[in-house]
Design a protein around this motif. Structure first.
Motif, PDB file in Angstrom:
ATOM      1  N   ALA A 122      -6.542 -13.609 -31.879  1.00 36.76           N
ATOM      2  CA  ALA A 122      -7.617 -12.917 -31.164  1.00 36.76           C
ATOM      3  C   ALA A 122      -7.980 -13.669 -29.884  1.00 36.76           C
ATOM      4  CB  ALA A 122      -8.847 -12.782 -32.060  1.00 36.76           C
ATOM      5  N   ALA A 123      -8.083 -14.994 -29.971  1.00 39.92           N
ATOM      6  CA  ALA A 123      -8.422 -15.801 -28.797  1.00 39.92           C
ATOM      7  C   ALA A 123      -7.315 -15.726 -27.746  1.00 39.92           C
ATOM      8  CB  ALA A 123      -8.648 -17.252 -29.219  1.00 39.92           C
ATOM      9  N   ALA A 124      -6.063 -15.756 -28.194  1.00 40.50           N
ATOM     10  CA  ALA A 124      -4.934 -15.674 -27.266  1.00 40.50           C
ATOM     11  C   ALA A 124      -4.918 -14.335 -26.544  1.00 40.50           C
ATOM     12  CB  ALA A 124      -3.626 -15.895 -28.023  1.00 40.50           C
ATOM     13  N   ARG A 125      -5.222 -13.289 -27.256  1.00 43.38           N
ATOM     14  CA  ARG A 125      -5.233 -11.948 -26.654  1.00 43.38           C
ATOM     15  C   ARG A 125      -6.342 -11.823 -25.614  1.00 43.38           C
ATOM     16  NH1 ARG A 125      -4.732  -7.450 -31.297  1.00 43.38           N
ATOM     17  NH2 ARG A 125      -4.507  -6.123 -29.450  1.00 43.38           N
ATOM     18  N   VAL A 126      -7.530 -12.332 -25.924  1.00 43.31           N
ATOM     19  CA  VAL A 126      -8.648 -12.269 -24.976  1.00 43.31           C
ATOM     20  C   VAL A 126      -8.323 -13.034 -23.698  1.00 43.31           C
ATOM     21  CG1 VAL A 126     -11.031 -12.997 -24.559  1.00 43.31           C
ATOM     22  CG2 VAL A 126     -10.422 -11.905 -26.728  1.00 43.31           C
ATOM     23  N   ALA A 127      -7.693 -14.202 -23.863  1.00 44.55           N
ATOM     24  CA  ALA A 127      -7.365 -15.040 -22.712  1.00 44.55           C
ATOM     25  C   ALA A 127      -6.068 -14.625 -22.031  1.00 44.55           C
ATOM     26  CB  ALA A 127      -7.263 -16.508 -23.153  1.00 44.55           C
ATOM     27  N   GLY A 128      -5.282 -13.767 -22.679  1.00 40.29           N
ATOM     28  CA  GLY A 128      -3.987 -13.381 -22.129  1.00 40.29           C
ATOM     29  C   GLY A 128      -2.982 -14.519 -22.140  1.00 40.29           C
ATOM     30  N   THR A 129      -3.101 -15.393 -23.148  1.00 41.93           N
ATOM     31  CA  THR A 129      -2.277 -16.606 -23.217  1.00 41.93           C
ATOM     32  C   THR A 129      -1.100 -16.430 -24.176  1.00 41.93           C
ATOM     33  OG1 THR A 129      -4.264 -17.939 -22.839  1.00 41.93           O
ATOM     34  CG2 THR A 129      -2.325 -19.090 -23.670  1.00 41.93           C
ATOM     35  N   PRO A 130       0.117 -16.753 -23.749  1.00 42.15           N
ATOM     36  CA  PRO A 130       1.272 -16.706 -24.659  1.00 42.15           C
ATOM     37  C   PRO A 130       1.063 -17.647 -25.835  1.00 42.15           C
ATOM     38  CG  PRO A 130       1.975 -16.970 -22.378  1.00 42.15           C
ATOM     39  CD  PRO A 130       0.498 -17.189 -22.394  1.00 42.15           C
ATOM     40  N   MET A 147       1.959  -8.215 -39.468  1.00 44.33           N
ATOM     41  CA  MET A 147       1.343  -7.060 -38.830  1.00 44.33           C
ATOM     42  C   MET A 147       0.402  -7.493 -37.706  1.00 44.33           C
ATOM     43  SD  MET A 147       0.584  -4.658 -42.182  1.00 44.33           S
ATOM     44  CE  MET A 147      -0.340  -3.461 -41.209  1.00 44.33           C
ATOM     45  N   MET A 148      -0.342  -8.579 -37.938  1.00 45.72           N
ATOM     46  CA  MET A 148      -1.221  -9.117 -36.893  1.00 45.72           C
ATOM     47  C   MET A 148      -0.406  -9.548 -35.678  1.00 45.72           C
ATOM     48  SD  MET A 148      -3.740 -11.642 -39.043  1.00 45.72           S
ATOM     49  CE  MET A 148      -4.512 -11.117 -40.571  1.00 45.72           C
ATOM     50  N   ILE A 149       0.722 -10.187 -35.933  1.00 43.92           N
ATOM     51  CA  ILE A 149       1.579 -10.659 -34.846  1.00 43.92           C
ATOM     52  C   ILE A 149       2.147  -9.477 -34.075  1.00 43.92           C
ATOM     53  CG2 ILE A 149       3.723 -11.894 -34.316  1.00 43.92           C
ATOM     54  CD1 ILE A 149       3.103 -13.675 -36.784  1.00 43.92           C
ATOM     55  N   ASP A 150       2.594  -8.449 -34.791  1.00 48.35           N
ATOM     56  CA  ASP A 150       3.111  -7.245 -34.133  1.00 48.35           C
ATOM     57  C   ASP A 150       2.061  -6.632 -33.210  1.00 48.35           C
ATOM     58  OD1 ASP A 150       5.579  -7.422 -35.376  1.00 48.35           O
ATOM     59  OD2 ASP A 150       5.033  -6.071 -37.018  1.00 48.35           O
ATOM     60  N   GLU A 151       0.835  -6.579 -33.695  1.00 48.43           N
ATOM     61  CA  GLU A 151      -0.252  -5.991 -32.897  1.00 48.43           C
ATOM     62  C   GLU A 151      -0.529  -6.841 -31.660  1.00 48.43           C
ATOM     63  OE1 GLU A 151      -4.906  -4.525 -33.406  1.00 48.43           O
ATOM     64  OE2 GLU A 151      -3.780  -5.275 -35.135  1.00 48.43           O
ATOM     65  N   ALA A 152      -0.576  -8.160 -31.818  1.00 50.58           N
ATOM     66  CA  ALA A 152      -0.844  -9.049 -30.687  1.00 50.58           C
ATOM     67  C   ALA A 152       0.264  -8.967 -29.642  1.00 50.58           C
ATOM     68  CB  ALA A 152      -0.988 -10.490 -31.175  1.00 50.58           C
ATOM     69  N   ALA A 153       1.499  -8.796 -30.107  1.00 50.25           N
ATOM     70  CA  ALA A 153       2.643  -8.734 -29.198  1.00 50.25           C
ATOM     71  C   ALA A 153       2.601  -7.511 -28.290  1.00 50.25           C
ATOM     72  CB  ALA A 153       3.949  -8.757 -29.988  1.00 50.25           C
ATOM     73  N   GLY A 154       1.691  -6.593 -28.576  1.00 47.88           N
ATOM     74  CA  GLY A 154       1.537  -5.446 -27.700  1.00 47.88           C
ATOM     75  C   GLY A 154       0.820  -5.788 -26.402  1.00 47.88           C
ATOM     76  N   PRO A 169       2.811 -12.205 -24.813  1.00 49.10           N
ATOM     77  CA  PRO A 169       4.089 -12.670 -25.364  1.00 49.10           C
ATOM     78  C   PRO A 169       3.859 -13.571 -26.579  1.00 49.10           C
ATOM     79  CG  PRO A 169       3.600 -13.800 -23.298  1.00 49.10           C
ATOM     80  CD  PRO A 169       2.532 -12.779 -23.489  1.00 49.10           C
ATOM     81  N   VAL A 170       4.555 -13.272 -27.666  1.00 48.63           N
ATOM     82  CA  VAL A 170       4.411 -14.027 -28.915  1.00 48.63           C
ATOM     83  C   VAL A 170       5.799 -14.397 -29.422  1.00 48.63           C
ATOM     84  CG1 VAL A 170       3.532 -14.043 -31.270  1.00 48.63           C
ATOM     85  CG2 VAL A 170       2.339 -12.721 -29.516  1.00 48.63           C
ATOM     86  N   LEU A 171       5.990 -15.661 -29.752  1.00 48.65           N
ATOM     87  CA  LEU A 171       7.235 -16.095 -30.383  1.00 48.65           C
ATOM     88  C   LEU A 171       6.867 -16.648 -31.751  1.00 48.65           C
ATOM     89  CD1 LEU A 171      10.142 -18.133 -28.768  1.00 48.65           C
ATOM     90  CD2 LEU A 171       9.488 -18.401 -31.161  1.00 48.65           C
ATOM     91  N   GLN A 172       7.360 -15.995 -32.795  1.00 46.19           N
ATOM     92  CA  GLN A 172       7.102 -16.450 -34.160  1.00 46.19           C
ATOM     93  C   GLN A 172       8.420 -16.792 -34.829  1.00 46.19           C
ATOM     94  OE1 GLN A 172       7.643 -14.339 -37.318  1.00 46.19           O
ATOM     95  NE2 GLN A 172       7.252 -16.267 -38.375  1.00 46.19           N
ATOM     96  N   ARG A 179       7.391  -9.378 -28.640  1.00 42.61           N
ATOM     97  CA  ARG A 179       7.664 -10.324 -29.724  1.00 42.61           C
ATOM     98  C   ARG A 179       9.035 -10.948 -29.506  1.00 42.61           C
ATOM     99  NH1 ARG A 179       5.954  -9.772 -36.018  1.00 42.61           N
ATOM    100  NH2 ARG A 179       6.953 -11.689 -36.727  1.00 42.61           N
ATOM    101  N   TYR A 180       9.077 -12.270 -29.494  1.00 43.43           N
ATOM    102  CA  TYR A 180      10.314 -12.996 -29.205  1.00 43.43           C
ATOM    103  C   TYR A 180      10.699 -13.902 -30.370  1.00 43.43           C
ATOM    104  CZ  TYR A 180       9.237 -11.526 -24.408  1.00 43.43           C
ATOM    105  OH  TYR A 180       8.947 -10.783 -23.293  1.00 43.43           O
ATOM    106  N   THR A 181      11.954 -14.359 -30.333  1.00 44.64           N
ATOM    107  CA  THR A 181      12.460 -15.289 -31.337  1.00 44.64           C
ATOM    108  C   THR A 181      13.142 -16.458 -30.656  1.00 44.64           C
ATOM    109  OG1 THR A 181      14.689 -14.330 -31.514  1.00 44.64           O
ATOM    110  CG2 THR A 181      12.933 -13.306 -32.840  1.00 44.64           C
ATOM    111  N   MET A 182      13.518 -17.455 -31.426  1.00 46.61           N
ATOM    112  CA  MET A 182      14.240 -18.596 -30.876  1.00 46.61           C
ATOM    113  C   MET A 182      15.610 -18.168 -30.341  1.00 46.61           C
ATOM    114  SD  MET A 182      12.345 -21.293 -30.918  1.00 46.61           S
ATOM    115  CE  MET A 182      13.552 -22.602 -30.650  1.00 46.61           C
TER     116      MET A 182
END
Length: 242
Positions: free
Chosen positions: A62-70, A84-91, A94-97, A233-236
């Motif tokens: 939630a904090a990353a989304r508000v700040a627009g921080t990868p 599911m939370m990660i999928d939503e944030a990746a919208g 940028p998220v790498l899990q 959503r990204y991967t290694m």
């Protein structure tokens, strides 16, 4: 040079990350642990690196989304609700899990997927992992990552083709199943082997982690790569262009 925020900075991985960030010539914007508020650190950072606990993921995302921080998420033990939370944030960011930030493990997973695709279901797949006595989840995130790679290669669903925790009269092994065995003891940073057992021959692909710094260095490299990327959503694998 980038500024990174560390979620879980007092833990073993948090300390390793701090060393890896400085080693790579970057700076630390700050760090938080259980009970901390990620909002300020998300605003001050070019990217967040999270190796904390599943329970902290919702507030961190939630904090990353508000700040627009990868954000790079290396926390293990995640459930379907966390994905599911990660999928939503990746919208929106940028998220790498990943279950493992080691570059070597990333390549190993690629090789496992290739081998599984080339060898038929008559080749049994067993994944054996060992970690230090303090590790709380099993199988490890890396073992699951390798299992998912094998399942992709086979074109099957891992959840429906998993065997683990064998004990007693279990019956014969199911053809096409992917087996898991978890060992715990000592101070082992992480050993993983994927065994392809065929008729009268075996192939074993192995990765041995000698120090958790390999995970920290890989995480820093991946988090730096994530900066400036579009939401998604990204991967290694993306980091290594596999």
């Amino acid at each position: 040079m980038a500024q990174f925020g560390i979620i879980g900075h007092k833990g073993r991985m948090g300390q390793a990350l701090a060393s890896a960030i400085e080693e790579a010539g970057h700076t630390i914007a700050g760090g938080i642990d259980a009970g901390g508020q990620p909002g300020a650190i998300a605003t001050q950072s070019d990217a967040l690196i999270d190796f904390s606990a599943p329970s902290a993921l919702e507030s961190t995302l939630a904090a990353a989304r508000v700040a627009g921080t990868p954000i790079l998420i290396g926390t293990t033990g995640l459930e379907a609700e966390h994905q599911m939370m990660i999928d939503e944030a990746a919208g929106s960011i940028p998220v790498l899990q990943t279950g493992n930030t080691s570059l070597g493990v990333t390549l190993l997973a690629h090789l496992v997927e290739t081998a599984a695709a080339k060898l038929g279901p008559e080749w049994d797949i067993e994944i054996v992992e060992m970690h230090h006595r303090m590790k709380v989840d099993a199988p490890s995130g890396t073992a699951k990552l390798l299992g998912e790679a094998a399942a992709r290669g086979r074109g099957i669903d891992l959840a429906r083709n998993t065997e683990s925790g064998r004990d007693g009269m279990t019956g014969a092994r199911e053809q096409g199943a992917i087996g898991f065995a978890a060992l715990r003891g000592g101070t082992v940073a992480g050993d993983h082997s994927v065994i392809f057992a065929g008729e009268e021959e075996r192939i074993t692909l192995t990765h041995n982690a000698e120090n958790r710094m390999i995970f920290a260095r890989g995480a820093v490299k991946a988090a730096a790569w994530l900066i400036g990327k579009p939401a998604g959503r990204y991967t290694m694998n993306d980091v290594l262009e596999l």
